[in-house]
Write an enzyme that holds these catalytic residues in place. Sequence first.
Site, PDB file in Angstrom:
ATOM      1  N   ASP A 186      44.132   7.776 -11.161  1.00 19.76           N
ATOM      2  CA  ASP A 186      42.771   7.699 -10.612  1.00 19.76           C
ATOM      3  C   ASP A 186      42.560   8.596  -9.398  1.00 19.76           C
ATOM      4  O   ASP A 186      41.773   8.284  -8.501  1.00 19.76           O
ATOM      5  CB  ASP A 186      42.417   6.241 -10.242  1.00 19.76           C
ATOM      6  CG  ASP A 186      42.604   5.313 -11.422  1.00 19.76           C
ATOM      7  OD1 ASP A 186      42.351   5.747 -12.561  1.00 19.76           O
ATOM      8  OD2 ASP A 186      43.020   4.165 -11.207  1.00 19.76           O
TER       9      ASP A 186
ATOM     10  N   ALA B  55      43.955   5.715 -19.846  1.00 19.71           N
ATOM     11  CA  ALA B  55      43.329   6.628 -18.888  1.00 19.71           C
ATOM     12  C   ALA B  55      41.837   6.328 -18.785  1.00 19.71           C
ATOM     13  O   ALA B  55      41.204   5.932 -19.760  1.00 19.71           O
ATOM     14  CB  ALA B  55      43.530   8.067 -19.358  1.00 19.71           C
TER      15      ALA B  55
ATOM     16  N   HIS C  13      38.865   8.601 -17.003  1.00 21.44           N
ATOM     17  CA  HIS C  13      38.558   9.791 -16.203  1.00 21.44           C
ATOM     18  C   HIS C  13      37.047   9.889 -16.023  1.00 21.44           C
ATOM     19  O   HIS C  13      36.308  10.048 -16.999  1.00 21.44           O
ATOM     20  CB  HIS C  13      39.125  11.045 -16.887  1.00 21.44           C
ATOM     21  CG  HIS C  13      40.622  11.049 -16.977  1.00 21.44           C
ATOM     22  ND1 HIS C  13      41.346  12.039 -17.582  1.00 21.44           N
ATOM     23  CD2 HIS C  13      41.539  10.169 -16.510  1.00 21.44           C
ATOM     24  CE1 HIS C  13      42.637  11.765 -17.477  1.00 21.44           C
ATOM     25  NE2 HIS C  13      42.781  10.625 -16.842  1.00 21.44           N
TER      26      HIS C  13
ATOM     27  N   LEU D 121      38.246  12.890   0.399  1.00 17.61           N
ATOM     28  CA  LEU D 121      38.420  13.043   1.848  1.00 17.61           C
ATOM     29  C   LEU D 121      37.267  12.379   2.600  1.00 17.61           C
ATOM     30  O   LEU D 121      37.444  11.846   3.694  1.00 17.61           O
ATOM     31  CB  LEU D 121      38.499  14.543   2.213  1.00 17.61           C
ATOM     32  CG  LEU D 121      38.874  14.862   3.655  1.00 17.61           C
ATOM     33  CD1 LEU D 121      40.296  14.395   3.977  1.00 17.61           C
ATOM     34  CD2 LEU D 121      38.744  16.360   3.940  1.00 17.61           C
TER      35      LEU D 121
HETATM   36  P1  GDP Z   1      41.055  10.063 -12.776  1.00 22.02           P
HETATM   37  O1  GDP Z   1      41.584   8.965 -13.610  1.00 22.02           O
HETATM   38  O2  GDP Z   1      42.140  10.781 -12.030  1.00 22.02           O
HETATM   39  O3  GDP Z   1      40.167  11.017 -13.516  1.00 22.02           O
HETATM   40  O4  GDP Z   1      40.165   9.377 -11.638  1.00 22.02           O
HETATM   41  P2  GDP Z   1      39.057   8.217 -11.887  1.00 22.02           P
HETATM   42  O5  GDP Z   1      37.870   8.821 -12.493  1.00 22.02           O
HETATM   43  O6  GDP Z   1      39.661   7.040 -12.551  1.00 22.02           O
HETATM   44  O7  GDP Z   1      38.783   7.756 -10.401  1.00 22.02           O
HETATM   45  C1  GDP Z   1      38.314   8.636  -9.419  1.00 22.02           C
HETATM   46  C2  GDP Z   1      36.975   8.094  -8.880  1.00 22.02           C
HETATM   47  O8  GDP Z   1      36.641   8.768  -7.685  1.00 22.02           O
HETATM   48  C3  GDP Z   1      35.815   8.335  -9.830  1.00 22.02           C
HETATM   49  O9  GDP Z   1      34.918   7.255  -9.723  1.00 22.02           O
HETATM   50  C4  GDP Z   1      35.187   9.614  -9.292  1.00 22.02           C
HETATM   51  O10 GDP Z   1      33.803   9.720  -9.615  1.00 22.02           O
HETATM   52  C5  GDP Z   1      35.383   9.426  -7.827  1.00 22.02           C
HETATM   53  N1  GDP Z   1      35.547  10.653  -7.037  1.00 22.02           N
HETATM   54  C6  GDP Z   1      36.157  11.810  -7.402  1.00 22.02           C
HETATM   55  N2  GDP Z   1      36.208  12.645  -6.350  1.00 22.02           N
HETATM   56  C7  GDP Z   1      35.629  12.019  -5.313  1.00 22.02           C
HETATM   57  C8  GDP Z   1      35.418  12.363  -3.937  1.00 22.02           C
HETATM   58  O11 GDP Z   1      35.810  13.409  -3.447  1.00 22.02           O
HETATM   59  N3  GDP Z   1      34.791  11.432  -3.165  1.00 22.02           N
HETATM   60  C9  GDP Z   1      34.375  10.239  -3.645  1.00 22.02           C
HETATM   61  N4  GDP Z   1      33.794   9.410  -2.810  1.00 22.02           N
HETATM   62  N5  GDP Z   1      34.569   9.883  -4.933  1.00 22.02           N
HETATM   63  C10 GDP Z   1      35.199  10.754  -5.752  1.00 22.02           C
HETATM   64  P1  IMO Z   2      44.244   7.627 -15.216  1.00 20.19           P
HETATM   65  O1  IMO Z   2      44.500   8.710 -16.225  1.00 20.19           O
HETATM   66  C1  IMO Z   2      45.698   4.128 -13.044  1.00 20.19           C
HETATM   67  C2  IMO Z   2      48.981   1.862 -14.875  1.00 20.19           C
HETATM   68  C3  IMO Z   2      48.514   0.458 -15.227  1.00 20.19           C
HETATM   69  C4  IMO Z   2      49.845  -0.273 -15.110  1.00 20.19           C
HETATM   70  C5  IMO Z   2      50.841   0.720 -15.650  1.00 20.19           C
HETATM   71  C6  IMO Z   2      51.197   0.524 -17.127  1.00 20.19           C
HETATM   72  O2  IMO Z   2      42.890   7.052 -15.223  1.00 20.19           O
HETATM   73  O3  IMO Z   2      44.736   8.041 -13.869  1.00 20.19           O
HETATM   74  P2  IMO Z   2      49.874   0.900 -19.413  1.00 20.19           P
HETATM   75  O4  IMO Z   2      48.614   0.289 -19.912  1.00 20.19           O
HETATM   76  O5  IMO Z   2      49.864   2.380 -19.363  1.00 20.19           O
HETATM   77  O6  IMO Z   2      51.093   0.385 -20.125  1.00 20.19           O
HETATM   78  O7  IMO Z   2      50.004   0.370 -17.891  1.00 20.19           O
HETATM   79  O8  IMO Z   2      50.245   1.997 -15.498  1.00 20.19           O
HETATM   80  N1  IMO Z   2      48.114   2.942 -15.410  1.00 20.19           N
HETATM   81  C7  IMO Z   2      47.164   3.554 -14.702  1.00 20.19           C
HETATM   82  N2  IMO Z   2      46.691   3.328 -13.467  1.00 20.19           N
HETATM   83  N3  IMO Z   2      45.175   5.125 -13.759  1.00 20.19           N
HETATM   84  C8  IMO Z   2      45.650   5.390 -15.000  1.00 20.19           C
HETATM   85  O9  IMO Z   2      45.225   6.445 -15.721  1.00 20.19           O
HETATM   86  C9  IMO Z   2      46.655   4.562 -15.544  1.00 20.19           C
HETATM   87  N4  IMO Z   2      47.322   4.540 -16.705  1.00 20.19           N
HETATM   88  C10 IMO Z   2      48.212   3.560 -16.614  1.00 20.19           C
HETATM   89  O10 IMO Z   2      47.565  -0.025 -14.312  1.00 20.19           O
HETATM   90  O11 IMO Z   2      50.160  -0.487 -13.748  1.00 20.19           O
HETATM   91 MG    MG Z   3      41.328   6.902 -13.889  1.00 21.78          MG
END
Ligand code: GDP
Ligand code: IMO
Ligand code: MG
Length: 434
Positions: free
Chosen positions: A23, A49, A51, A342
């Site tokens: 995340d 995941a 995203h 940030l």
């Molecule tokens: P990923 O799994 O790595 O793609 O990340 P996620 O989408 O699960 O979580 C990142 C969250 O942070 C999302 O809700 C994005 O919209 C948000 N996000 C990304 N960059 C920024 C940032 O620079 N500032 C803030 N406040 N939110 C951000």
């Molecule tokens: P993205 O791509 C955050 C974590 C789960 C759990 C552990 C094992 O959005 O960054 P699983 O279901 O894979 O067997 O869970 O891994 N986990 C993640 N946490 N972001 C993810 O993906 C995750 N994918 C798995 O919360 O602790």
């Molecule tokens: Mg994520």
Amino acid sequence: MEPDLSALGHLGNTSVVGLQWGDEGKGKIVDLLTGQFDYAVRWNGGSNAGHSVQVGAVKYAFHLIPSGILHPHCICVLANGVVIDPIQLVQEIDALAGQGLELRDKLRISSQAHVVLPHHKLQDQLSEGRLGNQRLGTTARGIGPCYADKALRAGALRMADLIDEDRLRSRLPVIVSEKNRLLQRLYDAEPLAWEPIFEQYRGCAEQLREHVCDTTDLLQEAWRNHRRLLFEGANAVLLDLDHGTFPFVTSSNCGTGLSAGAGVPGAALTSILGVAKAYCTRVGAGPFPTEQNNAIGEHLRQRGHEYGTTTGRPRRCGWLDLVALRYAVRVCGVTGLCLMLLDVLSGMDALRLCTAYRHAGRYTEGFPPDAYDLARAEPVYETLPGWSESLEDTTRRADLPANARRYLERIEAFVQTPIRMVSVGAARHQTMTC
Ligand code: GDP
Ligand code: IMO
Ligand code: MG
């Protein structure tokens, strides 16, 4: 308004990986970069995941579909190493079609990718339930059981089997019957009937068949023809099966493993961009030395909207752990950092950075590979002054408040890797390149 990415220069084939516990904002970075690429490729993980991509007022959450999908010219690939829940994938395709995004010519799915079946999800839930307070806190998407069956081979189903009705009809009863024997004996589970699964999966196969192909061949051909490839890592290095905080990890390689997952050698890459938050979060169980289970953690959660994209669970929050970050950078060979969120740190008087651990009476700057040791490691902090200004409208690194610039410089110096992108909001334009 689109951000100016010119400072990045020409990126050759590029891999984007998460450097913490997931995340970090990989979806945002992949969406931004895809304009420069011909292919966006998922090569690991599955619908664990989540995203997020924000375009104007519209928010997308992708679980299986690559985050490059919003760019019309880009071919999106789910390669061999991804585990595919066809029900989830069809739902995502339908949801995007509802938003006017037609995927017909854009999506390619590997015939060799493994299929997540209902008993994988059931087994994931039952196993977690049985483990009680020793549970891993999985996303319950069947990821672990599916990868386990892939390694076991006998009870596994691949996309090639799914889209061939005769193969599906002959393989499914055997697979489900074997799994029933296991789940009944281990968990007293009710047996699953294979026929409804067959009907549901046959329906999904109808929709997915046209997308299925040999993606290794596709990507090899694209590479030979100098097409530009962008690889989107799911999950993150500290959740990597071999290099993360085992057993509190996922069941695939997340930072490492691209060549196995995509069928493209690491030598094809010219850039590896590592994505990290300006602080740390984790969902699920496992050690997290800099966790702030207090008002600071709650402040970060509220300001950063730190709730899981996949499960909605509150994310655990804490200070940036530079020891863990440097470890992740080294394991993946990261060439540039993308520092995200940030903006969330604005308004804090002082910021702490973990630069070492104290463990068993010893001081170490190394990351302990063992989760048991990591759980007992006490962080050693450096404190930097914070800044009060909001950063959401800043478009150049040089225009950041002096203390924010100092924070970035300390990270670069410790990790010995340049920051190439800084993100100060979820929107595309809230991004600076350096
Ligand atoms: P990923 O799994 O790595 O793609 O990340 P996620 O989408 O699960 O979580 C990142 C969250 O942070 C999302 O809700 C994005 O919209 C948000 N996000 C990304 N960059 C920024 C940032 O620079 N500032 C803030 N406040 N939110 C951000
Ligand atoms: P993205 O791509 C955050 C974590 C789960 C759990 C552990 C094992 O959005 O960054 P699983 O279901 O894979 O067997 O869970 O891994 N986990 C993640 N946490 N972001 C993810 O993906 C995750 N994918 C798995 O919360 O602790
Ligand atoms: Mg994520």
